[in-house]
Design a protein around this motif. Structure first.
Motif, PDB file in Angstrom:
ATOM      1  N   GLU A   1       0.841  -1.207   0.000  1.00 38.91           N
ATOM      2  CA  GLU A   1       0.000   0.000   0.000  1.00 38.91           C
ATOM      3  C   GLU A   1       0.872   1.251   0.000  1.00 38.91           C
ATOM      4  O   GLU A   1       0.598   2.212  -0.716  1.00 38.91           O
TER       5      GLU A   1
ATOM      6  N   ILE B   1      -1.928   6.456   5.719  1.00 35.40           N
ATOM      7  CA  ILE B   1      -1.840   5.008   5.511  1.00 35.40           C
ATOM      8  C   ILE B   1      -1.523   4.298   6.819  1.00 35.40           C
ATOM      9  O   ILE B   1      -2.169   3.301   7.164  1.00 35.40           O
TER      10      ILE B   1
ATOM     11  N   LYS C   1       2.588   1.945  -3.386  1.00 33.66           N
ATOM     12  CA  LYS C   1       1.699   2.558  -4.384  1.00 33.66           C
ATOM     13  C   LYS C   1       1.791   4.083  -4.354  1.00 33.66           C
ATOM     14  O   LYS C   1       1.532   4.735  -5.349  1.00 33.66           O
TER      15      LYS C   1
END
Length: 175
Positions: A43, A93, A46
């Motif tokens: 994640e 995140i 990205k």
């Protein structure tokens, strides 16, 4: 156990990360599975964020002389670091992942040269990202222009309708 050459390489690698980035967020990951860590890394990747499990003693050596020297006291226990140019996205995140998985603990960080507490990281996570902020600004700028255009066009469209209506009535009367 690392030999001296590997330690030197590791220190240089960490120094490069510290020198190239503007924000570093430090976490403890005890209790996370390899699969969970891989999911978090993917994640972050990205979004251009590098998430690395660190060796504390050697990382402290890499911190010496860097702009992030103030982080030194955060390196104890099972530590992983998020290196990023965008502290907001990193914080978002990590905070989202920590809410889902209580084994990830954000313990602090630094943005530019400003140390961040856990509370600071949580506050940063609520801010809009750069792209979100740009989208909002464009929306704010476009809305008045759209309103102005509709105001300017509205009287013209009514008068055109009115003119064509008058012409059709005139044609009926003249016949």
């Amino acid at each position: 156990m690392m030999n001296k050459d590997k330690k030197k390489i590791y220190i240089e690698e960490m120094k490069n990360f510290f020198n190239k980035t503007t924000s570093v967020l430090v976490t403890h990951y005890q209790g996370l599975t390899v699969k969970e860590i891989d999911k978090l890394r993917a994640e972050m990747r990205k979004h251009g964020i590098f998430f690395k499990i660190t060796k504390n003693r050697i990382t402290k050596l890499a911190l010496k002389g860097s702009k992030f020297k103030k982080l030194e006291n955060l390196f104890s226990g099972p530590t992983a670091v998020a290196f990023s140019e965008d502290a907001i996205t990193s914080a978002k995140i990590l905070s989202k992942f920590a809410k889902i998985n209580s084994n990830l603990k954000i313990i602090g960080g630094i943005m530019e040269k400003e140390p961040l507490s856990v509370e600071d990281v949580e506050k940063i996570a609520t801010l809009p990202t750069l792209s979100e902020a740009r989208t909002k600004i464009v929306g704010i700028l476009v809305t008045p222009a759209q309103k102005i255009m509709s105001i300017l066009l509205a009287p013209g469209s009514r008068s055109e309708e009115h003119t064509s209506e008058l012409q059709s009535r005139t044609n009926l009367v003249c016949r």
